[in-house]
Design a protein around this motif. Structure first.
Motif, PDB file in Angstrom:
ATOM      1  N   ASP A  65       0.823  -1.212   0.000  1.00 51.53           N
ATOM      2  CA  ASP A  65       0.000   0.000   0.000  1.00 51.53           C
ATOM      3  C   ASP A  65       0.857   1.264   0.000  1.00 51.53           C
ATOM      4  O   ASP A  65       0.553   2.249   0.691  1.00 51.53           O
ATOM      5  CB  ASP A  65      -0.945   0.025   1.217  1.00 51.53           C
ATOM      6  CG  ASP A  65      -2.086  -0.965   1.070  1.00 51.53           C
ATOM      7  OD1 ASP A  65      -2.623  -1.075  -0.039  1.00 51.53           O
ATOM      8  OD2 ASP A  65      -2.417  -1.645   2.062  1.00 51.53           O
ATOM      9  N   GLY A  66       1.925   1.231  -0.803  1.00 51.21           N
ATOM     10  CA  GLY A  66       2.876   2.355  -0.830  1.00 51.21           C
ATOM     11  C   GLY A  66       2.220   3.688  -1.162  1.00 51.21           C
ATOM     12  O   GLY A  66       2.622   4.724  -0.622  1.00 51.21           O
ATOM     13  N   ASP A  67       1.208   3.656  -2.022  1.00 51.49           N
ATOM     14  CA  ASP A  67       0.596   4.930  -2.428  1.00 51.49           C
ATOM     15  C   ASP A  67      -0.233   5.545  -1.290  1.00 51.49           C
ATOM     16  O   ASP A  67      -0.112   6.739  -1.011  1.00 51.49           O
ATOM     17  CB  ASP A  67      -0.301   4.720  -3.666  1.00 51.49           C
ATOM     18  CG  ASP A  67       0.483   4.133  -4.817  1.00 51.49           C
ATOM     19  OD1 ASP A  67       1.374   4.819  -5.343  1.00 51.49           O
ATOM     20  OD2 ASP A  67       0.237   2.963  -5.186  1.00 51.49           O
ATOM     21  N   THR A  68      -1.030   4.699  -0.625  1.00 47.09           N
ATOM     22  CA  THR A  68      -1.837   5.271   0.472  1.00 47.09           C
ATOM     23  C   THR A  68      -0.935   5.668   1.637  1.00 47.09           C
ATOM     24  O   THR A  68      -1.176   6.683   2.300  1.00 47.09           O
ATOM     25  CB  THR A  68      -2.926   4.286   0.967  1.00 47.09           C
ATOM     26  OG1 THR A  68      -2.406   2.979   0.939  1.00 47.09           O
ATOM     27  CG2 THR A  68      -4.170   4.352   0.139  1.00 47.09           C
ATOM     28  N   ALA A  69       0.127   4.881   1.871  1.00 49.86           N
ATOM     29  CA  ALA A  69       1.078   5.225   2.942  1.00 49.86           C
ATOM     30  C   ALA A  69       1.694   6.595   2.665  1.00 49.86           C
ATOM     31  O   ALA A  69       1.782   7.458   3.557  1.00 49.86           O
ATOM     32  CB  ALA A  69       2.170   4.160   3.035  1.00 49.86           C
ATOM     33  N   THR A  70       2.072   6.811   1.410  1.00 43.59           N
ATOM     34  CA  THR A  70       2.688   8.087   1.043  1.00 43.59           C
ATOM     35  C   THR A  70       1.670   9.220   1.134  1.00 43.59           C
ATOM     36  O   THR A  70       1.983  10.319   1.606  1.00 43.59           O
ATOM     37  CB  THR A  70       3.246   8.000  -0.394  1.00 43.59           C
ATOM     38  OG1 THR A  70       4.129   6.877  -0.451  1.00 43.59           O
ATOM     39  CG2 THR A  70       4.000   9.247  -0.788  1.00 43.59           C
ATOM     40  N   ALA A  71       0.452   8.932   0.678  1.00 44.29           N
ATOM     41  CA  ALA A  71      -0.596   9.957   0.736  1.00 44.29           C
ATOM     42  C   ALA A  71      -0.832  10.383   2.192  1.00 44.29           C
ATOM     43  O   ALA A  71      -0.948  11.576   2.489  1.00 44.29           O
ATOM     44  CB  ALA A  71      -1.887   9.420   0.122  1.00 44.29           C
ATOM     45  N   ARG A  72      -0.863   9.407   3.108  1.00 44.99           N
ATOM     46  CA  ARG A  72      -1.095   9.731   4.521  1.00 44.99           C
ATOM     47  C   ARG A  72       0.064  10.533   5.100  1.00 44.99           C
ATOM     48  O   ARG A  72      -0.145  11.533   5.793  1.00 44.99           O
ATOM     49  CB  ARG A  72      -1.292   8.445   5.330  1.00 44.99           C
ATOM     50  CG  ARG A  72      -2.740   7.957   5.337  1.00 44.99           C
ATOM     51  CD  ARG A  72      -2.968   6.946   6.455  1.00 44.99           C
ATOM     52  NE  ARG A  72      -2.064   5.816   6.330  1.00 44.99           N
ATOM     53  CZ  ARG A  72      -2.350   4.698   5.656  1.00 44.99           C
ATOM     54  NH1 ARG A  72      -3.524   4.565   5.062  1.00 44.99           N
ATOM     55  NH2 ARG A  72      -1.481   3.706   5.582  1.00 44.99           N
ATOM     56  N   ALA A  73       1.289  10.090   4.805  1.00 44.51           N
ATOM     57  CA  ALA A  73       2.464  10.786   5.371  1.00 44.51           C
ATOM     58  C   ALA A  73       2.525  12.234   4.883  1.00 44.51           C
ATOM     59  O   ALA A  73       2.772  13.157   5.670  1.00 44.51           O
ATOM     60  CB  ALA A  73       3.746  10.043   4.985  1.00 44.51           C
ATOM     61  N   THR A  74       2.264  12.438   3.593  1.00 40.90           N
ATOM     62  CA  THR A  74       2.336  13.803   3.065  1.00 40.90           C
ATOM     63  C   THR A  74       1.213  14.670   3.647  1.00 40.90           C
ATOM     64  O   THR A  74       1.418  15.852   3.921  1.00 40.90           O
ATOM     65  CB  THR A  74       2.257  13.813   1.518  1.00 40.90           C
ATOM     66  OG1 THR A  74       1.116  13.031   1.112  1.00 40.90           O
ATOM     67  CG2 THR A  74       3.516  13.233   0.885  1.00 40.90           C
ATOM     68  N   ALA A  75       0.033  14.061   3.856  1.00 45.67           N
ATOM     69  CA  ALA A  75      -1.082  14.832   4.444  1.00 45.67           C
ATOM     70  C   ALA A  75      -0.720  15.237   5.870  1.00 45.67           C
ATOM     71  O   ALA A  75      -0.940  16.381   6.279  1.00 45.67           O
ATOM     72  CB  ALA A  75      -2.362  14.004   4.426  1.00 45.67           C
TER      73      ALA A  75
ATOM     74  N   GLY B 250      12.688   6.759   1.408  1.00 43.86           N
ATOM     75  CA  GLY B 250      12.050   6.714   2.725  1.00 43.86           C
ATOM     76  C   GLY B 250      10.986   5.628   2.773  1.00 43.86           C
ATOM     77  O   GLY B 250      10.909   4.851   3.733  1.00 43.86           O
ATOM     78  N   LEU B 251      10.181   5.548   1.710  1.00 46.18           N
ATOM     79  CA  LEU B 251       9.109   4.532   1.662  1.00 46.18           C
ATOM     80  C   LEU B 251       9.713   3.131   1.741  1.00 46.18           C
ATOM     81  O   LEU B 251       9.220   2.278   2.490  1.00 46.18           O
ATOM     82  CB  LEU B 251       8.306   4.701   0.362  1.00 46.18           C
ATOM     83  CG  LEU B 251       7.142   3.738   0.168  1.00 46.18           C
ATOM     84  CD1 LEU B 251       6.034   3.987   1.205  1.00 46.18           C
ATOM     85  CD2 LEU B 251       6.546   3.868  -1.250  1.00 46.18           C
ATOM     86  N   ALA B 252      10.780   2.899   0.979  1.00 47.88           N
ATOM     87  CA  ALA B 252      11.394   1.565   0.975  1.00 47.88           C
ATOM     88  C   ALA B 252      12.093   1.281   2.307  1.00 47.88           C
ATOM     89  O   ALA B 252      12.209   0.124   2.717  1.00 47.88           O
ATOM     90  CB  ALA B 252      12.396   1.457  -0.173  1.00 47.88           C
ATOM     91  N   ALA B 253      12.542   2.347   2.980  1.00 51.40           N
ATOM     92  CA  ALA B 253      13.249   2.151   4.259  1.00 51.40           C
ATOM     93  C   ALA B 253      12.283   1.742   5.365  1.00 51.40           C
ATOM     94  O   ALA B 253      12.573   0.864   6.166  1.00 51.40           O
ATOM     95  CB  ALA B 253      13.980   3.435   4.660  1.00 51.40           C
ATOM     96  N   ASN B 254      11.113   2.391   5.389  1.00 56.08           N
ATOM     97  CA  ASN B 254      10.217   2.137   6.524  1.00 56.08           C
ATOM     98  C   ASN B 254       8.774   2.566   6.272  1.00 56.08           C
ATOM     99  O   ASN B 254       8.130   3.107   7.175  1.00 56.08           O
ATOM    100  CB  ASN B 254      10.766   2.870   7.769  1.00 56.08           C
ATOM    101  CG  ASN B 254      10.065   2.458   9.046  1.00 56.08           C
ATOM    102  OD1 ASN B 254       9.528   1.345   9.137  1.00 56.08           O
ATOM    103  ND2 ASN B 254      10.032   3.349  10.024  1.00 56.08           N
ATOM    104  N   GLY B 255       8.257   2.358   5.081  1.00 56.05           N
ATOM    105  CA  GLY B 255       6.849   2.655   4.808  1.00 56.05           C
ATOM    106  C   GLY B 255       6.480   4.099   5.119  1.00 56.05           C
ATOM    107  O   GLY B 255       7.259   5.023   4.871  1.00 56.05           O
ATOM    108  N   GLU B 256       5.272   4.257   5.699  1.00 51.48           N
ATOM    109  CA  GLU B 256       4.760   5.607   5.986  1.00 51.48           C
ATOM    110  C   GLU B 256       5.738   6.393   6.864  1.00 51.48           C
ATOM    111  O   GLU B 256       5.988   7.584   6.639  1.00 51.48           O
ATOM    112  CB  GLU B 256       3.388   5.475   6.677  1.00 51.48           C
ATOM    113  CG  GLU B 256       2.660   6.769   6.862  1.00 51.48           C
ATOM    114  CD  GLU B 256       1.247   6.562   7.433  1.00 51.48           C
ATOM    115  OE1 GLU B 256       0.660   5.469   7.253  1.00 51.48           O
ATOM    116  OE2 GLU B 256       0.737   7.503   8.061  1.00 51.48           O
ATOM    117  N   GLY B 257       6.298   5.709   7.871  1.00 54.67           N
ATOM    118  CA  GLY B 257       7.254   6.362   8.783  1.00 54.67           C
ATOM    119  C   GLY B 257       8.498   6.825   8.040  1.00 54.67           C
ATOM    120  O   GLY B 257       9.071   7.873   8.361  1.00 54.67           O
ATOM    121  N   GLY B 258       8.914   6.056   7.053  1.00 56.25           N
ATOM    122  CA  GLY B 258      10.098   6.423   6.272  1.00 56.25           C
ATOM    123  C   GLY B 258       9.834   7.643   5.403  1.00 56.25           C
ATOM    124  O   GLY B 258      10.708   8.499   5.232  1.00 56.25           O
ATOM    125  N   VAL B 259       8.612   7.728   4.841  1.00 55.34           N
ATOM    126  CA  VAL B 259       8.265   8.909   4.044  1.00 55.34           C
ATOM    127  C   VAL B 259       8.239  10.130   4.969  1.00 55.34           C
ATOM    128  O   VAL B 259       8.769  11.202   4.640  1.00 55.34           O
ATOM    129  CB  VAL B 259       6.900   8.740   3.328  1.00 55.34           C
ATOM    130  CG1 VAL B 259       6.536  10.010   2.569  1.00 55.34           C
ATOM    131  CG2 VAL B 259       6.926   7.549   2.388  1.00 55.34           C
TER     132      VAL B 259
END
Ligand SMILES: Cc1cc2nc3c(=O)[nH]c(=O)nc-3n(C[C@H](O)[C@H](O)[C@H](O)COP(=O)(O)O)c2cc1C
Length: 383
Positions: free
Chosen positions: A90-100, A338-347
Protein backbone atom coordinates in the motif's frame (compact mmCIF):
# COMPACT_ATOMS: atom_id res chain seq x y z
CA UNK A 1 22.67 2.22 10.49
CA UNK A 2 19.35 2.11 12.34
CA UNK A 3 16.23 3.90 11.10
CA UNK A 4 16.42 6.43 13.93
CA UNK A 5 19.85 7.43 12.74
CA UNK A 6 18.75 8.22 9.19
CA UNK A 7 19.77 11.87 9.30
CA UNK A 8 19.99 12.50 5.58
CA UNK A 9 18.24 11.35 2.43
CA UNK A 10 21.49 9.53 1.60
CA UNK A 11 21.00 7.50 4.81
CA UNK A 12 17.47 6.59 3.71
CA UNK A 13 18.87 5.56 0.34
CA UNK A 14 21.29 3.16 2.10
CA UNK A 15 18.42 1.69 4.10
CA UNK A 16 16.35 1.30 0.93
CA UNK A 17 19.25 -0.47 -0.74
CA UNK A 18 19.54 -2.78 2.22
CA UNK A 19 15.80 -3.59 2.26
CA UNK A 20 15.12 -4.11 -1.45
CA UNK A 21 16.28 -6.79 -3.88
CA UNK A 22 18.93 -5.32 -6.19
CA UNK A 23 16.65 -5.27 -9.24
CA UNK A 24 13.90 -3.37 -7.38
CA UNK A 25 16.35 -0.89 -5.83
CA UNK A 26 17.93 -0.24 -9.21
CA UNK A 27 14.51 0.23 -10.78
CA UNK A 28 13.98 3.29 -8.56
CA UNK A 29 17.58 4.45 -8.33
CA UNK A 30 18.51 4.14 -12.01
CA UNK A 31 18.03 6.31 -15.07
CA UNK A 32 18.27 6.14 -18.85
CA UNK A 33 21.34 4.87 -20.74
CA UNK A 34 24.59 6.20 -19.21
CA UNK A 35 22.63 8.13 -16.58
CA UNK A 36 24.29 11.40 -17.58
CA UNK A 37 21.12 13.41 -17.08
CA UNK A 38 20.33 11.58 -13.83
CA UNK A 39 23.77 12.50 -12.48
CA UNK A 40 23.68 16.03 -13.93
CA UNK A 41 20.47 16.72 -11.97
CA UNK A 42 22.38 16.29 -8.72
CA UNK A 43 25.77 17.58 -9.88
CA UNK A 44 24.38 20.87 -11.21
CA UNK A 45 22.52 21.48 -7.96
CA UNK A 46 25.72 20.78 -6.02
CA UNK A 47 27.62 23.30 -8.15
CA UNK A 48 25.34 26.17 -7.21
CA UNK A 49 26.65 28.20 -4.30
CA UNK A 50 24.79 30.63 -2.07
CA UNK A 51 25.40 34.34 -1.45
CA UNK A 52 24.50 34.51 2.27
CA UNK A 53 23.54 37.73 4.04
CA UNK A 54 24.07 38.43 7.75
CA UNK A 55 22.38 40.53 10.45
CA UNK A 56 18.95 40.16 8.88
CA UNK A 57 16.91 38.81 11.88
CA UNK A 58 16.12 35.24 10.93
CA UNK A 59 14.35 34.39 14.20
CA UNK A 60 10.98 33.96 12.51
CA UNK A 61 11.36 31.63 9.56
CA UNK A 62 8.70 30.58 7.11
CA UNK A 63 8.64 27.85 4.47
CA UNK A 64 4.88 27.61 4.03
CA UNK A 65 3.69 28.35 0.50
CA UNK A 66 0.65 28.42 -1.73
CA UNK A 67 0.94 26.31 -4.89
CA UNK A 68 -1.89 26.10 -7.43
CA UNK A 69 -4.32 27.41 -4.85
CA UNK A 70 -3.34 24.87 -2.16
CA UNK A 71 -1.75 25.86 1.16
CA UNK A 72 1.25 23.75 2.10
CA UNK A 73 3.63 23.74 5.06
CA UNK A 74 6.60 23.51 2.72
CA UNK A 75 7.26 23.83 -1.03
CA UNK A 76 7.81 20.06 -1.29
CA UNK A 77 5.41 17.94 -3.31
CA UNK A 78 5.75 14.18 -3.42
CA UNK A 79 5.84 13.63 -7.20
CA UNK A 80 4.08 10.89 -9.14
CA UNK A 81 5.86 7.55 -9.06
CA UNK A 82 4.49 4.31 -10.45
CA UNK A 83 4.84 0.96 -8.72
CA UNK A 84 5.31 2.27 -5.16
CA UNK A 85 3.58 -0.90 -3.99
CA UNK A 86 6.73 -2.83 -4.92
CA UNK A 87 8.63 -0.91 -2.25
CA UNK A 88 6.10 -1.20 0.56
CA UNK A 89 2.59 -2.68 0.77
CA UNK A 90 0.00 0.00 0.00
CA UNK A 91 2.88 2.35 -0.83
CA UNK A 92 0.60 4.93 -2.43
CA UNK A 93 -1.84 5.27 0.47
CA UNK A 94 1.08 5.22 2.94
CA UNK A 95 2.69 8.09 1.04
CA UNK A 96 -0.60 9.96 0.74
CA UNK A 97 -1.09 9.73 4.52
CA UNK A 98 2.46 10.79 5.37
CA UNK A 99 2.34 13.80 3.06
CA UNK A 100 -1.08 14.83 4.44
CA UNK A 101 0.23 14.60 8.02
CA UNK A 102 3.21 16.74 7.03
CA UNK A 103 0.97 19.24 5.24
CA UNK A 104 2.74 18.93 1.90
CA UNK A 105 1.44 18.10 -1.58
CA UNK A 106 1.12 14.65 -3.11
CA UNK A 107 0.62 13.61 -6.72
CA UNK A 108 -0.66 10.12 -7.49
CA UNK A 109 0.66 8.42 -10.64
CA UNK A 110 -1.52 6.93 -13.38
CA UNK A 111 0.61 3.81 -12.87
CA UNK A 112 0.15 3.65 -9.12
CA UNK A 113 -0.70 0.39 -7.37
CA UNK A 114 -3.39 2.01 -5.22
CA UNK A 115 -6.39 3.34 -7.14
CA UNK A 116 -7.62 6.93 -7.23
CA UNK A 117 -10.57 5.87 -5.05
CA UNK A 118 -8.44 3.93 -2.53
CA UNK A 119 -6.06 6.84 -2.08
CA UNK A 120 -8.98 9.27 -1.74
CA UNK A 121 -10.63 7.19 0.98
CA UNK A 122 -7.61 5.76 2.84
CA UNK A 123 -4.91 8.31 2.06
CA UNK A 124 -6.05 11.91 1.61
CA UNK A 125 -8.79 13.58 -0.42
CA UNK A 126 -6.83 16.51 -1.87
CA UNK A 127 -4.10 14.79 -3.88
CA UNK A 128 -3.10 15.78 -7.41
CA UNK A 129 -3.57 13.22 -10.15
CA UNK A 130 -0.88 12.61 -12.77
CA UNK A 131 -2.07 11.59 -16.21
CA UNK A 132 -0.33 9.89 -19.10
CA UNK A 133 -2.23 10.57 -22.32
CA UNK A 134 -2.68 7.05 -23.61
CA UNK A 135 -3.87 5.83 -26.99
CA UNK A 136 -7.27 4.85 -25.67
CA UNK A 137 -8.88 8.27 -25.22
CA UNK A 138 -12.01 6.75 -23.66
CA UNK A 139 -9.74 5.36 -20.95
CA UNK A 140 -8.10 8.78 -20.50
CA UNK A 141 -11.53 10.39 -20.20
CA UNK A 142 -12.56 7.82 -17.58
CA UNK A 143 -9.41 8.49 -15.56
CA UNK A 144 -10.05 12.23 -15.71
CA UNK A 145 -13.67 11.72 -14.60
CA UNK A 146 -12.54 9.52 -11.72
CA UNK A 147 -10.04 12.18 -10.62
CA UNK A 148 -12.82 14.80 -10.79
CA UNK A 149 -15.14 12.60 -8.70
CA UNK A 150 -12.38 12.00 -6.14
CA UNK A 151 -12.00 15.78 -5.76
CA UNK A 152 -8.42 16.12 -7.05
CA UNK A 153 -7.65 19.84 -7.30
CA UNK A 154 -4.84 19.50 -9.86
CA UNK A 155 -4.34 17.41 -12.99
CA UNK A 156 -0.66 16.95 -13.74
CA UNK A 157 -0.17 15.88 -17.36
CA UNK A 158 3.19 14.21 -17.97
CA UNK A 159 4.36 14.86 -21.52
CA UNK A 160 7.89 13.44 -21.71
CA UNK A 161 6.98 9.81 -22.26
CA UNK A 162 6.03 9.13 -25.89
CA UNK A 163 7.93 5.91 -25.34
CA UNK A 164 9.58 4.57 -22.22
CA UNK A 165 13.22 5.69 -21.81
CA UNK A 166 15.91 3.02 -22.12
CA UNK A 167 16.62 1.84 -18.56
CA UNK A 168 19.67 -0.35 -19.06
CA UNK A 169 20.04 -1.33 -15.41
CA UNK A 170 16.54 -2.84 -15.58
CA UNK A 171 17.44 -4.70 -18.74
CA UNK A 172 20.67 -6.03 -17.26
CA UNK A 173 18.83 -7.11 -14.10
CA UNK A 174 16.03 -8.71 -16.08
CA UNK A 175 13.65 -6.48 -14.08
CA UNK A 176 10.06 -7.29 -14.90
CA UNK A 177 6.68 -6.44 -13.48
CA UNK A 178 5.72 -8.61 -11.73
CA UNK A 179 9.31 -9.33 -10.59
CA UNK A 180 10.55 -12.72 -11.80
CA UNK A 181 13.06 -14.62 -9.74
CA UNK A 182 16.17 -15.56 -11.72
CA UNK A 183 18.47 -18.31 -10.49
CA UNK A 184 21.33 -15.84 -9.95
CA UNK A 185 19.08 -13.69 -7.71
CA UNK A 186 18.23 -16.36 -5.16
CA UNK A 187 20.86 -15.20 -2.65
CA UNK A 188 19.89 -11.56 -3.15
CA UNK A 189 16.21 -12.29 -2.47
CA UNK A 190 17.04 -14.64 0.41
CA UNK A 191 18.77 -11.77 2.23
CA UNK A 192 15.69 -9.55 1.86
CA UNK A 193 13.32 -11.60 4.00
CA UNK A 194 11.53 -8.54 5.36
CA UNK A 195 10.67 -7.35 1.86
CA UNK A 196 9.70 -10.86 0.75
CA UNK A 197 7.40 -11.20 3.74
CA UNK A 198 5.81 -7.79 3.14
CA UNK A 199 5.22 -8.59 -0.54
CA UNK A 200 3.85 -12.05 0.23
CA UNK A 201 1.43 -10.81 2.89
CA UNK A 202 0.58 -7.40 1.37
CA UNK A 203 -2.01 -6.68 -1.31
CA UNK A 204 -1.48 -8.09 -4.78
CA UNK A 205 0.51 -5.74 -7.02
CA UNK A 206 -1.66 -4.39 -9.80
CA UNK A 207 -2.09 -1.14 -11.74
CA UNK A 208 -5.29 -0.34 -9.92
CA UNK A 209 -6.25 2.76 -11.95
CA UNK A 210 -6.20 0.78 -15.15
CA UNK A 211 -8.14 -2.22 -13.91
CA UNK A 212 -11.42 -0.97 -15.25
CA UNK A 213 -9.87 0.63 -18.29
CA UNK A 214 -9.06 -2.11 -20.71
CA UNK A 215 -6.26 -4.20 -19.25
CA UNK A 216 -6.83 -7.63 -17.76
CA UNK A 217 -6.73 -6.91 -14.07
CA UNK A 218 -6.41 -10.53 -13.08
CA UNK A 219 -3.16 -10.85 -14.98
CA UNK A 220 -0.49 -8.27 -14.23
CA UNK A 221 1.66 -9.43 -17.13
CA UNK A 222 -1.06 -8.68 -19.68
CA UNK A 223 -1.84 -5.42 -17.87
CA UNK A 224 1.81 -4.35 -18.27
CA UNK A 225 1.70 -5.29 -21.96
CA UNK A 226 -1.52 -3.31 -22.26
CA UNK A 227 0.08 -0.23 -20.64
CA UNK A 228 3.18 -0.45 -22.86
CA UNK A 229 0.98 -0.61 -25.93
CA UNK A 230 -0.82 2.50 -24.69
CA UNK A 231 2.15 4.93 -24.98
CA UNK A 232 0.95 7.37 -27.62
CA UNK A 233 3.51 8.97 -29.90
CA UNK A 234 0.94 11.09 -31.72
CA UNK A 235 0.12 13.36 -28.77
CA UNK A 236 0.36 17.12 -29.45
CA UNK A 237 -0.93 20.34 -27.88
CA UNK A 238 -4.37 19.43 -29.33
CA UNK A 239 -4.72 16.85 -26.57
CA UNK A 240 -3.82 19.46 -23.96
CA UNK A 241 -6.64 21.65 -25.32
CA UNK A 242 -9.00 18.68 -25.14
CA UNK A 243 -7.97 17.92 -21.54
CA UNK A 244 -8.46 21.59 -20.63
CA UNK A 245 -12.01 21.31 -21.97
CA UNK A 246 -12.89 18.33 -19.75
CA UNK A 247 -10.88 19.15 -16.59
CA UNK A 248 -12.52 21.69 -14.27
CA UNK A 249 -9.54 22.23 -11.93
CA UNK A 250 -6.00 23.52 -12.28
CA UNK A 251 -3.68 21.89 -14.79
CA UNK A 252 0.09 21.42 -14.68
CA UNK A 253 2.30 20.12 -17.49
CA UNK A 254 5.21 17.97 -16.32
CA UNK A 255 8.29 17.38 -18.42
CA UNK A 256 9.08 20.82 -19.88
CA UNK A 257 12.74 21.73 -20.42
CA UNK A 258 12.68 24.01 -23.46
CA UNK A 259 11.59 27.68 -23.07
CA UNK A 260 9.68 27.45 -26.37
CA UNK A 261 7.56 24.64 -24.96
CA UNK A 262 7.06 26.65 -21.78
CA UNK A 263 5.71 29.54 -23.87
CA UNK A 264 3.38 27.18 -25.74
CA UNK A 265 2.16 25.74 -22.44
CA UNK A 266 1.21 29.23 -21.29
CA UNK A 267 -0.50 29.96 -24.62
CA UNK A 268 -2.53 26.76 -24.17
CA UNK A 269 -3.69 28.04 -20.79
CA UNK A 270 -1.98 25.69 -18.34
CA UNK A 271 -1.69 26.89 -14.76
CA UNK A 272 1.73 25.44 -14.03
CA UNK A 273 4.79 24.21 -15.84
CA UNK A 274 6.90 21.54 -14.19
CA UNK A 275 10.52 21.64 -15.32
CA UNK A 276 11.51 17.99 -15.31
CA UNK A 277 13.49 15.37 -17.19
CA UNK A 278 11.64 12.57 -15.41
CA UNK A 279 14.50 12.18 -12.95
CA UNK A 280 16.90 11.34 -15.81
CA UNK A 281 14.80 8.33 -16.79
CA UNK A 282 13.84 9.44 -20.31
CA UNK A 283 16.23 11.25 -22.73
CA UNK A 284 19.81 10.80 -21.56
CA UNK A 285 21.58 14.01 -22.54
CA UNK A 286 18.61 16.21 -21.72
CA UNK A 287 19.65 19.20 -19.59
CA UNK A 288 19.59 18.94 -15.84
CA UNK A 289 16.35 20.30 -14.40
CA UNK A 290 18.05 23.06 -12.40
CA UNK A 291 19.98 24.29 -15.46
CA UNK A 292 16.75 24.41 -17.50
CA UNK A 293 14.80 26.23 -14.79
CA UNK A 294 15.94 29.86 -15.33
CA UNK A 295 15.14 29.77 -19.09
CA UNK A 296 11.67 28.40 -18.41
CA UNK A 297 11.01 30.95 -15.66
CA UNK A 298 11.99 33.74 -18.06
CA UNK A 299 9.79 32.35 -20.86
CA UNK A 300 6.78 31.92 -18.59
CA UNK A 301 7.28 35.45 -17.26
CA UNK A 302 4.86 35.13 -14.35
CA UNK A 303 1.94 33.91 -16.50
CA UNK A 304 1.92 30.47 -14.84
CA UNK A 305 3.50 28.87 -11.79
CA UNK A 306 6.81 27.11 -12.36
CA UNK A 307 7.81 24.03 -10.39
CA UNK A 308 10.76 21.76 -10.88
CA UNK A 309 11.96 18.29 -10.03
CA UNK A 310 15.08 16.21 -10.51
CA UNK A 311 17.97 15.67 -8.14
CA UNK A 312 16.47 17.08 -4.94
CA UNK A 313 18.32 15.29 -2.14
CA UNK A 314 18.85 18.15 0.32
CA UNK A 315 16.65 20.93 1.62
CA UNK A 316 19.27 23.35 0.30
CA UNK A 317 18.48 22.06 -3.23
CA UNK A 318 14.89 23.24 -2.78
CA UNK A 319 16.11 26.66 -1.60
CA UNK A 320 18.33 26.94 -4.69
CA UNK A 321 15.42 26.11 -7.01
CA UNK A 322 13.16 28.64 -5.25
CA UNK A 323 15.87 31.31 -5.54
CA UNK A 324 15.97 30.62 -9.29
CA UNK A 325 12.24 31.15 -9.66
CA UNK A 326 10.50 27.86 -8.82
CA UNK A 327 7.47 28.09 -6.55
CA UNK A 328 7.92 24.50 -5.39
CA UNK A 329 9.81 21.26 -5.99
CA UNK A 330 8.58 17.75 -6.57
CA UNK A 331 10.58 14.96 -5.00
CA UNK A 332 10.83 11.49 -6.48
CA UNK A 333 13.55 9.23 -5.20
CA UNK A 334 14.11 11.13 -1.93
CA UNK A 335 10.61 10.08 -0.85
CA UNK A 336 10.83 6.62 -2.40
CA UNK A 337 13.99 5.83 -0.42
CA UNK A 338 12.05 6.71 2.73
CA UNK A 339 9.11 4.53 1.66
CA UNK A 340 11.39 1.56 0.98
CA UNK A 341 13.25 2.15 4.26
CA UNK A 342 10.22 2.14 6.52
CA UNK A 343 6.85 2.65 4.81
CA UNK A 344 4.76 5.61 5.99
CA UNK A 345 7.25 6.36 8.78
CA UNK A 346 10.10 6.42 6.27
CA UNK A 347 8.26 8.91 4.04
CA UNK A 348 7.63 11.03 7.15
CA UNK A 349 11.33 10.88 7.96
CA UNK A 350 12.31 11.97 4.43
CA UNK A 351 9.97 14.95 4.69
CA UNK A 352 11.21 15.86 8.19
CA UNK A 353 14.82 15.74 7.00
CA UNK A 354 14.16 17.95 3.98
CA UNK A 355 12.02 20.43 5.93
CA UNK A 356 14.64 20.76 8.64
CA UNK A 357 17.35 21.29 6.04
CA UNK A 358 15.26 23.95 4.29
CA UNK A 359 14.79 25.72 7.63
CA UNK A 360 18.49 25.58 8.49
CA UNK A 361 19.46 26.82 5.02
CA UNK A 362 17.08 29.78 5.29
CA UNK A 363 18.55 30.74 8.68
CA UNK A 364 22.16 30.50 7.56
CA UNK A 365 21.40 32.25 4.29
CA UNK A 366 19.93 35.22 6.14
CA UNK A 367 16.60 34.83 4.29
CA UNK A 368 13.75 34.10 6.73
CA UNK A 369 10.94 33.77 4.18
CA UNK A 370 11.20 31.18 1.41
CA UNK A 371 8.64 33.01 -0.73
CA UNK A 372 10.83 36.13 -0.83
CA UNK A 373 13.89 34.41 -2.25
CA UNK A 374 15.34 35.62 -5.51
CA UNK A 375 18.47 35.21 -7.54
CA UNK A 376 20.45 37.46 -5.19
CA UNK A 377 20.61 34.46 -2.82
CA UNK A 378 22.74 32.59 -5.36
CA UNK A 379 26.44 33.26 -5.88
CA UNK A 380 27.04 34.99 -9.23
CA UNK A 381 30.08 32.77 -9.72
CA UNK A 382 27.68 29.93 -10.56
CA UNK A 383 26.65 31.49 -13.88
C1 LIG B 1 10.50 4.75 -9.67
C2 LIG B 1 9.99 6.00 -10.35
C3 LIG B 1 8.75 5.97 -10.94
C4 LIG B 1 8.27 7.12 -11.58
N1 LIG B 1 7.01 7.11 -12.12
C5 LIG B 1 6.51 8.24 -12.68
C6 LIG B 1 5.18 8.28 -13.15
O1 LIG B 1 4.44 7.30 -13.07
N2 LIG B 1 4.73 9.44 -13.69
C7 LIG B 1 5.52 10.56 -13.79
O2 LIG B 1 5.08 11.60 -14.29
N3 LIG B 1 6.79 10.55 -13.34
C8 LIG B 1 7.30 9.43 -12.77
N4 LIG B 1 8.56 9.43 -12.27
C9 LIG B 1 9.35 10.69 -12.30
C10 LIG B 1 9.12 11.50 -11.01
O3 LIG B 1 7.81 11.99 -10.93
C11 LIG B 1 10.08 12.70 -10.93
O4 LIG B 1 9.97 13.45 -12.13
C12 LIG B 1 11.53 12.32 -10.72
O5 LIG B 1 11.65 11.18 -9.91
C13 LIG B 1 12.28 13.49 -10.09
O6 LIG B 1 13.62 13.20 -9.92
P1 LIG B 1 14.24 12.71 -8.51
O7 LIG B 1 13.88 11.28 -8.36
O8 LIG B 1 15.69 12.93 -8.70
O9 LIG B 1 13.64 13.56 -7.42
C14 LIG B 1 9.07 8.30 -11.63
C15 LIG B 1 10.33 8.30 -11.02
C16 LIG B 1 10.80 7.17 -10.38
C17 LIG B 1 12.15 7.21 -9.72
Amino acid sequence: MTRARAVTVADLRSLAQRNLPKSVFEFIDGGANDERTLNANMRDLERIGFAPRVLTDVSNRRQSVQILGQEYSSPLIFGPTGLSGLLWPDGDTATARATATAGIGYCLSTNSNGSIEQVASHGRPDFWFQLYIQRDRAMVRTLVERAVSAGCPVLCVTVDLPIQGPRERDERNGFTVPPRLHLGDVFDYATRMGWLWRMATGPRITFANLERAGGDESNLKTLVEHISAQFDQTVTWKEIDWLKSIWPGRMAIKGILNPQDARLAVEHGVDAVIVSNHGGRQLDGAPSAISALPGVVEAVDGRAEVLMDGGIRRGSDVVKAMALGACGCLIGRAGLYGLAANGEGGVMRAIEILKKEIDTTLALLGQPDITKLDRSAISEKCF
